[in-house]
Design an enzyme around this catalytic site. Structure first.
Site, PDB file in Angstrom:
ATOM      1  N   ASN A   1       0.789  -1.323  -0.236  1.00 23.29           N
ATOM      2  CA  ASN A   1      -0.108  -0.131  -0.124  1.00 23.29           C
ATOM      3  C   ASN A   1       1.039   1.309   0.074  1.00 23.29           C
ATOM      4  O   ASN A   1       1.591   1.464   0.981  1.00 23.29           O
ATOM      5  CB  ASN A   1      -0.883   0.000   1.406  1.00 23.29           C
ATOM      6  CG  ASN A   1      -2.020   0.846   1.491  1.00 23.29           C
ATOM      7  OD1 ASN A   1      -1.496   2.343   0.612  1.00 23.29           O
ATOM      8  ND2 ASN A   1      -3.134   1.395   1.893  1.00 23.29           N
TER       9      ASN A   1
ATOM     10  N   LYS B   1       0.552   3.841   2.738  1.00 26.20           N
ATOM     11  CA  LYS B   1       0.507   3.782   3.870  1.00 26.20           C
ATOM     12  C   LYS B   1       2.303   4.142   4.454  1.00 26.20           C
ATOM     13  O   LYS B   1       2.789   4.521   5.037  1.00 26.20           O
ATOM     14  CB  LYS B   1       0.479   2.085   4.023  1.00 26.20           C
ATOM     15  CG  LYS B   1      -0.747   1.928   4.648  1.00 26.20           C
ATOM     16  CD  LYS B   1      -0.609   0.198   4.781  1.00 26.20           C
ATOM     17  CE  LYS B   1      -2.117  -0.362   5.738  1.00 26.20           C
ATOM     18  NZ  LYS B   1      -2.075  -1.574   6.041  1.00 26.20           N
TER      19      LYS B   1
ATOM     20  N   ASP C   1      -1.363  -3.037  10.384  1.00 24.08           N
ATOM     21  CA  ASP C   1      -2.568  -3.454  10.672  1.00 24.08           C
ATOM     22  C   ASP C   1      -3.904  -2.757  11.269  1.00 24.08           C
ATOM     23  O   ASP C   1      -3.756  -1.968  11.759  1.00 24.08           O
ATOM     24  CB  ASP C   1      -2.742  -4.591  11.015  1.00 24.08           C
ATOM     25  CG  ASP C   1      -3.627  -5.639  10.443  1.00 24.08           C
ATOM     26  OD1 ASP C   1      -4.006  -6.116   8.953  1.00 24.08           O
ATOM     27  OD2 ASP C   1      -5.084  -5.409  11.276  1.00 24.08           O
ATOM     28  N   SER C   2      -4.773  -2.336  10.009  1.00 21.81           N
ATOM     29  CA  SER C   2      -5.703  -0.941  10.506  1.00 21.81           C
ATOM     30  C   SER C   2      -6.980  -1.425  10.097  1.00 21.81           C
ATOM     31  O   SER C   2      -7.077  -2.670   9.337  1.00 21.81           O
ATOM     32  CB  SER C   2      -4.924   0.219  10.037  1.00 21.81           C
ATOM     33  OG  SER C   2      -4.222   0.082   8.629  1.00 21.81           O
TER      34      SER C   2
ATOM     35  N   LYS D   1      -4.557  15.258   7.969  1.00 20.74           N
ATOM     36  CA  LYS D   1      -4.831  13.986   8.417  1.00 20.74           C
ATOM     37  C   LYS D   1      -4.194  12.891   9.163  1.00 20.74           C
ATOM     38  O   LYS D   1      -4.008  12.065  10.645  1.00 20.74           O
ATOM     39  CB  LYS D   1      -5.279  12.712   7.025  1.00 20.74           C
ATOM     40  CG  LYS D   1      -5.531  11.395   6.880  1.00 20.74           C
ATOM     41  CD  LYS D   1      -5.946  10.202   6.541  1.00 20.74           C
ATOM     42  CE  LYS D   1      -6.302   9.227   6.710  1.00 20.74           C
ATOM     43  NZ  LYS D   1      -6.312   8.103   5.643  1.00 20.74           N
TER      44      LYS D   1
ATOM     45  N   ARG E   1      -3.762   6.799  12.226  1.00 20.32           N
ATOM     46  CA  ARG E   1      -2.074   5.643  11.914  1.00 20.32           C
ATOM     47  C   ARG E   1      -0.846   7.325  12.629  1.00 20.32           C
ATOM     48  O   ARG E   1      -0.124   6.683  12.581  1.00 20.32           O
ATOM     49  CB  ARG E   1      -2.076   5.640  10.401  1.00 20.32           C
ATOM     50  CG  ARG E   1      -0.783   5.182  10.246  1.00 20.32           C
ATOM     51  CD  ARG E   1      -0.572   4.565   8.745  1.00 20.32           C
ATOM     52  NE  ARG E   1      -1.733   3.473   8.121  1.00 20.32           N
ATOM     53  CZ  ARG E   1      -2.489   4.029   7.625  1.00 20.32           C
ATOM     54  NH1 ARG E   1      -2.854   5.032   7.002  1.00 20.32           N
ATOM     55  NH2 ARG E   1      -3.459   3.005   7.405  1.00 20.32           N
TER      56      ARG E   1
END
Ligand code: IMP
Length: 199
Positions: free
Chosen positions: A9, A12, A69-70, A173, A179
């Site tokens: 990703n 990320k 991991d989310s 964000k 995160r």
């Protein structure tokens, strides 16, 4: 120092790189090293899954590996999609399909309260582990708004900002997100760890 991100990703990667570059840490994707380690996320918690992913990628690369991991947990759905956020609705759905399904499943719900969680695990070749977790409370919007970010961002609404995650700049964000908070805690632990090891 080079860390491998146990994820494909790119979003990320960008969010992690922004914070970790301050330590002189370079974060690379597995694919940059010609690796593709697919880890089955069999854990029952975000933390277990993050550790599974980081361990597997460290073993395959021989480098420190970092995994996130989310997912989003919705009160009215008893915490779903939770650890299944990436697989919600089955493999044929994309990000848009998944958040549309979530909106559908929320029809008539008495509460729209939800939170995002991010669990970060970093595993070093000597077996040392650093873990951190962050949460961000919010609500599920009635319709998607904004086109930034990824995943469920267009439907995750922050009442205090009156915006969804998808309406925030990457910096905005990071300042409030699950995160961002997990990375801030991770950042402090990594600093202490690196000072201790003299790196
Ligand atoms: P993971 O890659 O297994 O951790 O899956 C995470 C899932 O939660 C994916 O479906 C993502 O779209 C979603 N997710 C994680 N973090 C975020 C975020 O910051 N915004 C929107 N969706 C996210």
């Amino acid at each position: 120092m080079k860390f491998v991100l146990a994820s494909q990703n790119k979003h990320k990667l960008v969010e992690m790189q922004a914070i970790l570059s301050a330590h002189g840490v370079e974060v690379v994707l597995q694919s940059d090293l010609g690796l593709r380690v697919d880890v089955e996320e069999t854990g029952e918690t975000f933390a277990e899954n993050a550790l599974l992913k980081a361990r597997a990628v460290m073993a395959a690369s021989g480098l420190p590996a970092i995994a996130d991991d989310s997912g989003v947990c919705v009160d009215a759905l008893n915490g779903a999609p939770g650890v299944y956020s990436a697989r919600y609705g089955g493999p044929e759905l994309d990000d848009t399909g998944r958040y549309r399904l979530l909106l559908e499943n929320m029809r008539g719900a008495g509460s729209r309260a939800a939170h995002f969680t991010s669990a970060i695990a970093c595993v070093f070749p000597n077996g040392d582990v650093i873990e951190a977790q962050g949460e961000c409370p919010g609500t599920i919007a009635f319709a998607p708004q904004g086109d930034g970010g990824f995943g469920y961002d267009p439907v995750f609404f922050l009442p205090q900002l009156r915006k969804t995650y998808a309406q925030l700049t990457p910096e905005e964000k990071a300042a409030v997100s699950h995160r961002g908070k997990a990375l801030e805690i991770f950042d402090g632990k990594l600093r202490t760890y690196l000072e201790g090891t003299g790196k």
